[in-house]
Scaffold this active site. Structure first.
Site, PDB file in Angstrom:
ATOM      1  N   ASP A 101       0.797  -1.235   0.000  1.00  0.00           N
ATOM      2  CA  ASP A 101       0.000   0.000   0.000  1.00  0.00           C
ATOM      3  C   ASP A 101       0.826   1.280   0.000  1.00  0.00           C
ATOM      4  O   ASP A 101       0.316   2.358   0.336  1.00  0.00           O
ATOM      5  CB  ASP A 101      -0.967  -0.014   1.193  1.00  0.00           C
ATOM      6  CG  ASP A 101      -2.133  -0.952   0.927  1.00  0.00           C
ATOM      7  OD1 ASP A 101      -2.625  -0.956  -0.214  1.00  0.00           O
ATOM      8  OD2 ASP A 101      -2.541  -1.687   1.847  1.00  0.00           O
ATOM      9  N   ASP A 161      -6.795  -4.707  -4.939  1.00  0.00           N
ATOM     10  CA  ASP A 161      -6.578  -3.328  -4.486  1.00  0.00           C
ATOM     11  C   ASP A 161      -5.258  -2.752  -5.016  1.00  0.00           C
ATOM     12  O   ASP A 161      -5.105  -1.543  -5.157  1.00  0.00           O
ATOM     13  CB  ASP A 161      -6.538  -3.248  -2.956  1.00  0.00           C
ATOM     14  CG  ASP A 161      -7.481  -4.198  -2.248  1.00  0.00           C
ATOM     15  OD1 ASP A 161      -7.774  -5.264  -2.813  1.00  0.00           O
ATOM     16  OD2 ASP A 161      -7.905  -3.897  -1.128  1.00  0.00           O
TER      17      ASP A 161
HETATM   18  N1  GLY Z   1      -7.286  -2.006   0.562  1.00  0.00           N
HETATM   19  C1  GLY Z   1      -8.033  -2.548   1.636  1.00  0.00           C
HETATM   20  C2  GLY Z   1      -9.433  -2.130   1.616  1.00  0.00           C
HETATM   21  O1  GLY Z   1      -9.943  -1.632   0.633  1.00  0.00           O
HETATM   22  O2  GLY Z   1     -10.084  -2.293   2.637  1.00  0.00           O
END
Ligand code: GLY
Length: 386
Positions: A101, A161
């Site tokens: 992330d 994601d």
């Molecule tokens: N990237 C984790 C979520 O969307 O909760």
């Protein structure tokens, strides 16, 4: 000449109202943030609730500050963005605990500050984040999402994601002139297209690969209802993520994939235009996710600007309907809480994470309102600037 999302907006008074409401609410949110020593994510009893500095959403707060600064010119937003940026240095020092992330955590504020002010520390932070993300690439074809959690070896885990983290790698290639970052991003996007996106445009959340051969071993439901279901936020990450990969590379298949996911998303939205947490969840209880709606709306607002006008209107109308419906039914503009959207869901099966506030849902709403008011700086793509 692309579809003009500003001129086409049917209700300018609503947009002006949103700008005023956002400024009032975010000034209050900043005041509350200054009372605590962590970066806001969610709320409890009307107060910001503590999260660790390495929490994946921590870049959205300073990013919201830069959006508000761009919209209002008010120095308090810039100062708060920089305060949070400096707090996040602790997460870079603890780099071994970072996940994929890094894009969410640095591109959309340090990258933006570098773009706006050429601050060398912001440049270093963003490039460091890109190196950390690139180092998670498995040459069998994917970016590893998470670290081991004590129970599972997650060397082969990738999640949809990650499509939204790839702009950090495109940025790094752009500023260094070194194509390696972009090649990694495209290799991961290609794998995602092949293994996450289903024929009907729905997506898996998690795919587990053999970390040596890259063979697909299994899919799991992750934050959605169950394996084979369709977690709406995952669809939104894919939609916006493929739009951004197209903008950065011009690869037609990314645009086609973004459209396929968008068609699925729009087909699954119910009459109230507030996405369910999982498009394949049982009818009851009716669990919603405002974050999915606001992320998807941002993706649709970009998508409608890169397709022919004859195709653009349905994407645009869907984005506007989602934003208006979510605002009308789920936004809290009062000072009872520093957060705006009240029906966000962290994961379908997390019973304590249903219909909570999540700061990044507010971030994407602010981003969407900015786009509709003519903000030209796309925080995920520094080339499209004024
Ligand atoms: N990237 C984790 C979520 O969307 O909760």
């Amino acid at each position: 000449m692309s579809f003009d999302i500003v001129k086409r907006f049917p209700d300018p008074a609503w947009l002006d109202g949103m700008a005023h409401k956002l400024d009032a609410k975010m000034q209050f949110a900043v005041q509350k943030a200054r009372e605590v020593s962590f970066i806001p994510y969610s709320t409890e009893n009307g107060q910001w609730k503590e999260t660790g500095i390495g929490w994946w959403t921590n870049g959205f707060w300073p990013a919201a500050m830069w959006q508000m600064y761009r919209a209002t010119g008010k120095e308090l937003y810039r100062e708060e963005a920089i305060r949070a940026e400096k707090m996040l240095d602790e997460a870079q020092r603890d780099f071994k605990n970072l996940s994929h992330d890094a894009g969410f955590m640095w591109l959309i504020h340090s990258g933006v500050r570098y773009h706006l002010e050429q601050n060398p520390d912001s440049f270093d932070r963003t490039l460091f984040a890109a190196h950390m993300l690139a180092s998670r690439f498995n040459p069998s074809g994917f970016i590893r999402a998470w670290n081991d959690n004590g129970k599972e070896n997650r060397a082969g885990w990738a999640i949809v994601d990650c499509m939204m983290n790839l702009p950090l790698l495109y940025w790094a290639s752009q500023v260094t002139g070194d194509p390696r970052f972009k090649l990694i991003a495209m290799a991961h996007a290609d794998t995602t297209m092949r293994t996450f996106v289903r024929h009907d445009g729905s997506c898996n959340h998690i795919v587990i690969f053999d970390p040596v051969t890259g063979e697909t071993l299994e899919t799991i439901g992750g934050q959605g209802y169950e394996n084979g279901s369709s977690w709406s936020r995952g669809q939104a990450w894919a939609l916006y993520g493929f739009v951004l990969s197209f903008l950065h590379t011009g690869k037609q298949e990314y645009l086609d994939t973004a459209k396929r996911v968008a068609h699925y998303f729009i087909s699954q939205i119910t009459d109230d235009y507030i996405p369910r947490c999982d498009f394949r969840q049982p009818e009851e209880p009716e669990i919603k996710d405002n974050a999915a709606g606001n992320i998807a709306a941002c993706g649709l607002l970009e998508l409608c600007q890169i397709v022919p006008d004859s195709e653009a209107k349905s994407y645009y109308d869907a984005a506007v309907r989602i934003l208006k419906a979510q605002e009308e039914n789920c936004a809290d503009w009062s000072e009872k809480s520093p957060a705006i959207f009240t029906k966000c869901t962290s994961a379908y099966n997390d019973l304590t994470g249903r219909h909570i506030t999540m700061q990044y849902a507010d971030y994407y709403f602010i981003e969407a309102i900015g786009k509709l008011r003519g903000e030209q700086l796309l925080f995920w793509h520094s080339e499209r600037t004024e």
